[in-house]
Design an enzyme around this catalytic site. Structure first.
Site, mmCIF file in Angstrom:
data_model
loop_
_atom_site.group_PDB
_atom_site.id
_atom_site.type_symbol
_atom_site.label_atom_id
_atom_site.label_comp_id
_atom_site.label_asym_id
_atom_site.label_seq_id
_atom_site.Cartn_x
_atom_site.Cartn_y
_atom_site.Cartn_z
ATOM 1 N N HIS A 37 0.864 -1.163 -0.173
ATOM 2 C CA HIS A 37 -0.050 0.205 0.176
ATOM 3 C C HIS A 37 1.034 1.338 -0.420
ATOM 4 O O HIS A 37 0.058 2.310 -0.589
ATOM 5 C CB HIS A 37 -0.768 -0.053 1.362
ATOM 6 N N ASP B 37 -2.329 -10.214 -2.554
ATOM 7 C CA ASP B 37 -2.970 -9.892 -1.207
ATOM 8 C C ASP B 37 -4.721 -9.745 -1.290
ATOM 9 O O ASP B 37 -5.020 -9.319 -3.157
ATOM 10 C CB ASP B 37 -2.198 -8.984 -0.943
HETATM 11 C C1 OKP Z 1 -3.099 -4.491 4.380
HETATM 12 B B1 OKP Z 1 -2.660 -5.807 3.527
HETATM 13 C C2 OKP Z 1 -10.610 -3.237 6.653
HETATM 14 C C3 OKP Z 1 -10.528 -2.381 6.858
HETATM 15 C C4 OKP Z 1 -9.064 -2.106 5.924
HETATM 16 C C5 OKP Z 1 -6.478 -1.143 5.974
HETATM 17 C C6 OKP Z 1 -6.020 -2.597 5.847
HETATM 18 C C7 OKP Z 1 -4.918 -2.959 5.602
HETATM 19 C C8 OKP Z 1 -4.389 -4.393 4.839
HETATM 20 N N1 OKP Z 1 -12.490 -3.668 6.278
HETATM 21 N N2 OKP Z 1 -8.270 -0.994 7.648
HETATM 22 O O1 OKP Z 1 -2.387 -5.227 2.105
HETATM 23 O O2 OKP Z 1 -2.893 -7.040 3.960
HETATM 24 ZN ZN ZN Z 2 -4.460 -7.319 2.351
#
Ligand code: OKP
Ligand code: ZN
Length: 343
Positions: A159, A195
């Site tokens: 991200h 992912d």
């Molecule tokens: C990081 B990776 C969920 C809220 C999202 C952030 C998720 C980050 C994921 N409803 N919060 O891509 O596994």
């Molecule tokens: Zn993820």
């Protein structure tokens, strides 16, 4: 295959996460890496080695220098204001606002992030540097002739973009690895992101480039985080047109449809003909993942490894997400043993 692992991931341990409108214990926690590492040892995947230090240079090939300075100095600035808990932003520049880096730390946190999902703690900088070094060390092994290697990166990276963090990610380990390969003799690199969440950071970094192909299988941004990137009409721009491929899928998707998308992505990779494939390996597509809505089962991860092996390309696996902690070791290592046993 060998695994690269550093204990320094432990230096980043967020206390809480703002989720569902409340503060809950953070999902992205050190025990994730511990469980993957013990599964690696349990199945005898191969030797586990420490990362080497690649210094700051390969990070600067992807990330903006102001952003790197921010990551390095944010905790000290935050602490100076009398706060000793995790540093988090609470406001972001959206449509029509100014993109000017503020002087004060709270403003900088906002400027260099896209959500409140990447808390900066006392050990975040050394931990994210170790995570990038883990990825780079695995990448160098493959460049030096190994068929595959596993970088047990933590914190994850996909991200994170040129100059912002978010979604538990700070340095984009996969992008740093792909660029390092380009800088060390590889003409073409594919980044395959499996992912559950769209790899918005990696996509944005390579969006106008034809030398790094980016493919992402993920939950549809109409329904799922990160919401503002990951649509199928995002095909790349300029020279990069045709080198970005998104496979958004709706909540509830199981392995039948997901596996078809993986096969389609593998066909695109074969056509592109990369020197190396970098896999952003998230296992949050698992049916019991606490923050995700896909329905993959543990044996499906063996099949994922087999399909990636069928590309017959040197392959670097870099860990991204996966929050069903109890099964994260089995699921992640299933991809790797599926790959190895495919011959
Ligand atoms: C990081 B990776 C969920 C809220 C999202 C952030 C998720 C980050 C994921 N409803 N919060 O891509 O596994
Ligand atoms: Zn993820």
């Amino acid at each position: 295959m060998k695994t690269v692992y550093s204990d320094d991931h432990r230096l980043h341990a967020a206390k809480v996460e703002l989720i569902d409108g409340t503060l809950k214990p953070a999902h992205e926690k050190p025990v994730r890496a511990d469980i993957i590492l013990s599964r690696v040892n349990e199945v005898g995947l191969g030797e586990v080695v420490e990362p080497e230090d690649f210094g700051i240079e390969p990070l600067g090939r992807i990330h903006d220098s102001r952003y790197l300075i921010f990551l390095e100095t944010a905790w000290a600035m935050w602490q100076k204001t009398g706060r000793d808990w995790d540093a988090l932003p609470l406001a972001w520049p959206v449509r029509g606002m100014r993109a000017i880096e503020p002087d004060e730390i709270d403003g900088k946190l906002s400027y260099f992030s896209f959500d409140a999902g990447a808390p900066i703690t006392s050990g975040t900088w050394p931990a994210v540097r170790a995570s990038a070094n883990v990825g780079l060390t695995a990448t160098r092994m493959v460049k030096d002739g190994e068929r595959a290697a596993f970088g047990l990166c933590r914190p994850p990276g996909h991200h994170a973009a040129v100059d912002y963090c978010g979604g538990y990610c700070f340095l984009n380990n996969a992008a740093i690895a792909a660029q390092w390969l380009r800088d060390h003799g590889c003409d073409r690199v594919s980044v395959l992101d499996i992912d559950y969440h769209h790899g918005n950071g990696t996509q944005s970094i390579f969006y106008e480039r034809a030398d790094v192909q980016f493919l992402s299988l993920h939950a549809d941004p109409r329904q799922e985080y990160p919401y503002f990137l990951g649509y199928s009409d995002e095909i790349g721009h300029g020279k990069g047109e045709g080198f970005n491929v998104n496979y958004p899928m709706e909540w509830g998707t199981g392995f039948e449809a997901w596996g078809q998308a993986l096969s389609d992505a593998c066909n695109e990779i074969s056509y592109f003909g990369p020197d190396v494939v970098v896999v952003s390996l998230g296992v949050d597509t698992f049916e019991k993942d606490p923050i995700s809505q896909f329905k993959l089962k543990s044996p499906d991860f063996l099949e994922i490894g087999r399909r990636i092996a069928s590309l017959k390309r040197p392959t670097v696996f870099l860990m991204e997400g996966g929050y069903a902690v109890e099964e994260i070791g089995v699921n992640a290592v299933n991809v790797l043993t599926g790959f190895e046993n495919a011959g």
